[in-house]
Write a protein that holds these residues in place. Structure first.
Motif, PDB file in Angstrom:
ATOM      1  N   ARG A  60       0.968  -1.242  -0.059  1.00 35.28           N
ATOM      2  CA  ARG A  60       0.071  -0.218  -0.100  1.00 35.28           C
ATOM      3  C   ARG A  60       0.847   1.262  -0.128  1.00 35.28           C
ATOM      4  O   ARG A  60       1.958   1.189   0.650  1.00 35.28           O
ATOM      5  N   THR A  61       0.153   2.398  -0.448  1.00 37.96           N
ATOM      6  CA  THR A  61       0.906   3.577  -0.503  1.00 37.96           C
ATOM      7  C   THR A  61       0.952   4.454   1.011  1.00 37.96           C
ATOM      8  O   THR A  61      -0.022   3.756   1.846  1.00 37.96           O
ATOM      9  N   GLN A  65      -3.657   3.409  -0.035  1.00 38.98           N
ATOM     10  CA  GLN A  65      -4.121   2.953  -1.231  1.00 38.98           C
ATOM     11  C   GLN A  65      -3.618   1.741  -1.785  1.00 38.98           C
ATOM     12  O   GLN A  65      -2.245   1.503  -1.661  1.00 38.98           O
ATOM     13  N   ALA A  67      -1.336  -0.724  -3.871  1.00 40.25           N
ATOM     14  CA  ALA A  67      -0.399  -0.611  -4.839  1.00 40.25           C
ATOM     15  C   ALA A  67      -0.349  -1.723  -5.562  1.00 40.25           C
ATOM     16  O   ALA A  67      -0.172  -1.932  -6.866  1.00 40.25           O
ATOM     17  N   GLN A  87      -0.145  -6.356  -9.949  1.00 41.80           N
ATOM     18  CA  GLN A  87      -0.888  -5.055  -9.722  1.00 41.80           C
ATOM     19  C   GLN A  87      -2.164  -5.447 -10.207  1.00 41.80           C
ATOM     20  O   GLN A  87      -2.453  -5.906 -11.545  1.00 41.80           O
ATOM     21  N   PHE A 176       8.834   5.890  -5.604  1.00 37.00           N
ATOM     22  CA  PHE A 176       7.659   5.449  -5.049  1.00 37.00           C
ATOM     23  C   PHE A 176       8.107   4.866  -3.606  1.00 37.00           C
ATOM     24  O   PHE A 176       9.145   4.742  -3.299  1.00 37.00           O
ATOM     25  N   GLY A 178       6.319   2.389  -0.529  1.00 34.31           N
ATOM     26  CA  GLY A 178       5.145   1.216  -0.232  1.00 34.31           C
ATOM     27  C   GLY A 178       5.566   0.486   1.068  1.00 34.31           C
ATOM     28  O   GLY A 178       6.498   0.617   1.647  1.00 34.31           O
TER      29      GLY A 178
END
Length: 184
Positions: A60-61, A65, A67, A87, A176, A178
């Motif tokens: 997740r971000t 959210q 990812a 994804q 990015f 994560g």
């Protein structure tokens, strides 16, 4: 013929009869090749310094959210890790991660559609791995500097961060971030 000459002749004949089977054996049976050495073991602690990332993960971000999902598994008798990132249930890329005991570094090679990432670096502290290298985009002429960091967190999750350096400004920007949560 003297007795001495006859003894010598008989001795020579016996020696030849005894030597022939040994010579025949040498010619018909090739010397076996030396047995291959067993491959070196990957049991040293340095090979385990990235094991905190092994498992099945939801990624997740920081805004929570989804990812994607990630599966990181040991391969080649524990000498490397294979990452398979997805994804939306579809494969999005994979990486090969391995420790080079001669150079004392970890290497990651990431491959996905249009992107290749090559990074390496030492395992500096337990639970954290930082690698530096390049990212190459299929639609660009030159690779760009790239950096990745994985940190094991107290709650069992892993924080993964990537940065790319802008070739025009020289500034590092977030590529990015994560947060990995175990699903296994």
């Amino acid at each position: 013929m003297s007795v001495l000459k006859r003894i010598r002749g008989v001795s020579y004949g016996i020696a030849m009869i005894c030597a022939v089977p040994a010579m025949a054996q040498t010619e018909s049976e090739p010397t076996p090749p030396p047995s291959p050495q067993a491959p070196p073991s990957c049991e040293a602690d340095a090979y385990r310094s990235f094991d905190f990332w092994v498992g099945e993960w939801e990624v997740r971000t920081p805004q929570r959210q989804l990812a994607g999902t990630n599966s990181i598994q040991p391969i080649n008798n524990g000498c490397a890790l294979l990452e398979r990132y997805s994804q939306g249930g579809n494969p999005a890329g994979q990486s090969y991660n391995f420790y080079d005991h001669v150079r004392g570094t970890w290497t990651q090679l990431w491959l996905s559609r249009g992107v290749i990432i090559r990074m390496e670096g030492p395992a500096i502290e337990e639970g954290t791995l930082t690698l530096d290298g390049t990212i190459t985009y299929a639609n660009q002429d030159a690779p760009r500097p790239f950096r990745g960091r994985w940190m094991a967190r107290d709650d069992g999750s892993v924080l993964q961060e990537f940065w790319e350096r802008d070739p025009e400004t020289g500034e590092w920007g977030n590529w990015f971030t994560g947060i990995y949560t175990r699903t296994d």
